[in-house]
Scaffold this motif. Structure first.
Motif, PDB file in Angstrom:
ATOM      1  N   ALA A 289       0.548  -1.163   0.130  1.00  0.00           N
ATOM      2  CA  ALA A 289       0.035   0.040   0.013  1.00  0.00           C
ATOM      3  C   ALA A 289       0.770   1.144   0.031  1.00  0.00           C
ATOM      4  N   GLN A 290       2.116   1.234   0.335  1.00  0.00           N
ATOM      5  CA  GLN A 290       3.043   2.096   0.160  1.00  0.00           C
ATOM      6  C   GLN A 290       4.126   2.085  -0.736  1.00  0.00           C
ATOM      7  N   PRO A 291       4.161   1.767  -1.866  1.00  0.00           N
ATOM      8  CA  PRO A 291       5.177   1.451  -2.840  1.00  0.00           C
ATOM      9  C   PRO A 291       6.108   2.629  -2.847  1.00  0.00           C
ATOM     10  N   HIS A 292       5.920   3.937  -2.521  1.00  0.00           N
ATOM     11  CA  HIS A 292       6.783   5.009  -2.536  1.00  0.00           C
ATOM     12  C   HIS A 292       7.894   4.815  -1.503  1.00  0.00           C
ATOM     13  N   GLN A 293       7.610   4.077  -0.843  1.00  0.00           N
ATOM     14  CA  GLN A 293       8.650   4.059   0.283  1.00  0.00           C
ATOM     15  C   GLN A 293       9.727   3.022  -0.034  1.00  0.00           C
ATOM     16  N   ALA A 294       9.348   1.989  -1.063  1.00  0.00           N
ATOM     17  CA  ALA A 294      10.150   0.842  -1.426  1.00  0.00           C
ATOM     18  C   ALA A 294      10.774   0.975  -2.826  1.00  0.00           C
ATOM     19  N   VAL A 295      11.633   0.174  -3.053  1.00  0.00           N
ATOM     20  CA  VAL A 295      12.226  -0.047  -4.466  1.00  0.00           C
ATOM     21  C   VAL A 295      11.487  -1.472  -5.099  1.00  0.00           C
ATOM     22  N   ASP A 296      10.638  -1.221  -5.734  1.00  0.00           N
ATOM     23  CA  ASP A 296       9.782  -2.380  -6.403  1.00  0.00           C
ATOM     24  C   ASP A 296      10.563  -3.230  -7.689  1.00  0.00           C
ATOM     25  N   ALA A 297      11.464  -4.314  -6.932  1.00  0.00           N
ATOM     26  CA  ALA A 297      12.230  -4.982  -8.165  1.00  0.00           C
ATOM     27  C   ALA A 297      11.452  -5.642  -8.999  1.00  0.00           C
ATOM     28  N   VAL A 298       9.978  -5.787  -8.704  1.00  0.00           N
ATOM     29  CA  VAL A 298       9.276  -6.425  -9.888  1.00  0.00           C
ATOM     30  C   VAL A 298       9.017  -5.345 -11.020  1.00  0.00           C
ATOM     31  N   VAL A 299       8.636  -4.092 -10.604  1.00  0.00           N
ATOM     32  CA  VAL A 299       8.610  -3.046 -11.759  1.00  0.00           C
ATOM     33  C   VAL A 299      10.005  -2.997 -12.388  1.00  0.00           C
ATOM     34  N   VAL A 300      11.232  -2.759 -11.846  1.00  0.00           N
ATOM     35  CA  VAL A 300      12.324  -2.807 -12.350  1.00  0.00           C
ATOM     36  C   VAL A 300      12.664  -3.801 -13.221  1.00  0.00           C
ATOM     37  N   ALA A 301      12.374  -5.260 -12.795  1.00  0.00           N
ATOM     38  CA  ALA A 301      12.642  -6.396 -13.695  1.00  0.00           C
ATOM     39  C   ALA A 301      11.865  -6.182 -14.784  1.00  0.00           C
ATOM     40  N   SER A 302      10.733  -6.149 -14.665  1.00  0.00           N
ATOM     41  CA  SER A 302       9.743  -6.090 -15.920  1.00  0.00           C
ATOM     42  C   SER A 302      10.152  -4.875 -16.847  1.00  0.00           C
ATOM     43  N   ALA A 303      10.658  -3.748 -16.314  1.00  0.00           N
ATOM     44  CA  ALA A 303      11.004  -2.417 -17.294  1.00  0.00           C
ATOM     45  C   ALA A 303      12.396  -3.216 -17.916  1.00  0.00           C
ATOM     46  N   ILE A 304      13.314  -3.934 -17.420  1.00  0.00           N
ATOM     47  CA  ILE A 304      14.457  -4.547 -17.774  1.00  0.00           C
ATOM     48  C   ILE A 304      13.960  -5.468 -19.349  1.00  0.00           C
ATOM     49  N   VAL A 305      12.931  -6.518 -18.953  1.00  0.00           N
ATOM     50  CA  VAL A 305      12.513  -7.518 -19.672  1.00  0.00           C
ATOM     51  C   VAL A 305      12.076  -6.407 -20.990  1.00  0.00           C
ATOM     52  N   LEU A 306      11.267  -5.580 -21.134  1.00  0.00           N
ATOM     53  CA  LEU A 306      10.626  -4.889 -22.376  1.00  0.00           C
ATOM     54  C   LEU A 306      11.917  -4.307 -23.061  1.00  0.00           C
ATOM     55  N   ASN A 307      12.721  -3.548 -21.997  1.00  0.00           N
ATOM     56  CA  ASN A 307      13.658  -2.596 -22.809  1.00  0.00           C
ATOM     57  C   ASN A 307      14.821  -3.588 -23.371  1.00  0.00           C
ATOM     58  N   LEU A 308      14.890  -4.866 -22.962  1.00  0.00           N
ATOM     59  CA  LEU A 308      16.072  -5.445 -23.579  1.00  0.00           C
ATOM     60  C   LEU A 308      15.834  -5.729 -25.026  1.00  0.00           C
ATOM     61  N   GLN A 309      14.387  -5.834 -25.453  1.00  0.00           N
ATOM     62  CA  GLN A 309      14.231  -6.041 -26.698  1.00  0.00           C
ATOM     63  C   GLN A 309      14.751  -5.091 -27.884  1.00  0.00           C
ATOM     64  N   THR A 310      15.044  -3.804 -27.126  1.00  0.00           N
ATOM     65  CA  THR A 310      15.744  -2.869 -28.206  1.00  0.00           C
ATOM     66  C   THR A 310      17.089  -3.206 -28.607  1.00  0.00           C
ATOM     67  N   VAL A 311      17.780  -4.245 -27.906  1.00  0.00           N
ATOM     68  CA  VAL A 311      18.772  -4.864 -28.410  1.00  0.00           C
ATOM     69  C   VAL A 311      18.781  -5.281 -29.724  1.00  0.00           C
ATOM     70  N   VAL A 312      17.747  -5.979 -30.154  1.00  0.00           N
ATOM     71  CA  VAL A 312      17.615  -6.473 -31.510  1.00  0.00           C
ATOM     72  C   VAL A 312      16.975  -5.573 -32.395  1.00  0.00           C
TER      73      VAL A 312
END
Length: 243
Positions: free
Chosen positions: A199-222
């Motif tokens: 309920a307070q994600p602004h006080q954390a560092v959400d590894a799930v969101v970070v990992a999801s962003a990595i998965v999507l952005n890795l496609q720009t390698v291609v």
């Protein structure tokens, strides 16, 4: 005898072995019984066999022609995958959680069939044929050690690594000049976040969101780092987070 006649002669032989291997899958670097079975069958044909005794998996068969010439290798992979089979045919996998889901059962059977054919025309062979049964292809780790086993790799002039291909009509063979299939590399990325309350994600560092962003952005390698004329695939096969 014409090669077409030999193909027809050993058709059921190849089919029977393919079904046998399908029933008895072994995972990468665990192909101990598969290696023993292959060695026994090749020796029964009169083929010289060299087993990688250091690892206990993988082997080389050697067919020396009656005439001098160059040396080639024919390669098949022998490992299965950690996949549960749900088929119902009588030769489905006998091992829970393991199956030949990538065609290596067929590759082994085809190479045994090729060995039969080559032995029947040994007097016509100019040179030497090495039959390479390679372990641990699925993990990408089998080839480096396998080519250092014995001296077969240094002796060959060419190597042919066949693979069944579902997009190709039955009865056709596809051959191209130069490299045919890509090499595979495995990578792992660890993302370390900071725990918090949902309920307070602004006080954390959400590894799930970070990992999801990595998965999507890795496609720009291609799409943005490799020429559109080249073929590259970047796949994220597993992602795990939380408890």
């Amino acid at each position: 005898m014409h090669s077409r006649d030999l193909i027809e002669q050993y058709k059921s032989y190849v089919q029977d072995w393919r079904r046998y291997f399908h029933k008895h899958p072994e995972l990468s670097n665990e192909e101990f019984e598969t290696t023993k079975t292959l060695a026994k069958e090749l020796e029964a044909m009169g083929v010289e066999v060299q087993v990688d005794t250091d690892r206990g998996t993988g082997l080389i068969g050697v067919i020396r022609g009656d005439k001098t010439g160059k040396a080639i290798a024919l390669r098949a992979d022998i490992d299965a995958l950690p996949v549960q089979e749900h088929n119902t045919f009588d030769f489905k996998s006998d091992v829970d959680g393991k199956m030949h889901a990538c065609g290596h059962d067929g590759h082994m059977a085809i190479l045994l069939g090729a060995a039969k054919m080559l032995m029947s025309m040994k007097d016509r062979i100019e040179g030497t044929v090495y039959l390479a049964f390679q372990p641990a292809e699925e993990t990408g780790a089998g080839a480096p050690g396998f080519i250092k086993f014995g001296d077969w790799y240094e002796k060959i002039d060419a190597i042919f690594g066949g693979h069944v291909w579902i997009d190709l009509p039955a009865g056709f063979i596809s051959v191209e000049e130069g490299p045919r299939m890509a090499a595979s590399s495995i990578f792992n990325i660890k993302v370390t976040g900071k725990q918090g309350h949902g309920a307070q994600p602004h006080q954390a560092v959400d590894a799930v969101v970070v990992a999801s962003a990595i998965v999507l952005n890795l496609q720009t390698v291609v799409s943005r780092n490799v020429s559109a004329l080249d073929s590259v695939v970047v796949t994220i096969g597993n992602i795990h987070s939380g408890t």
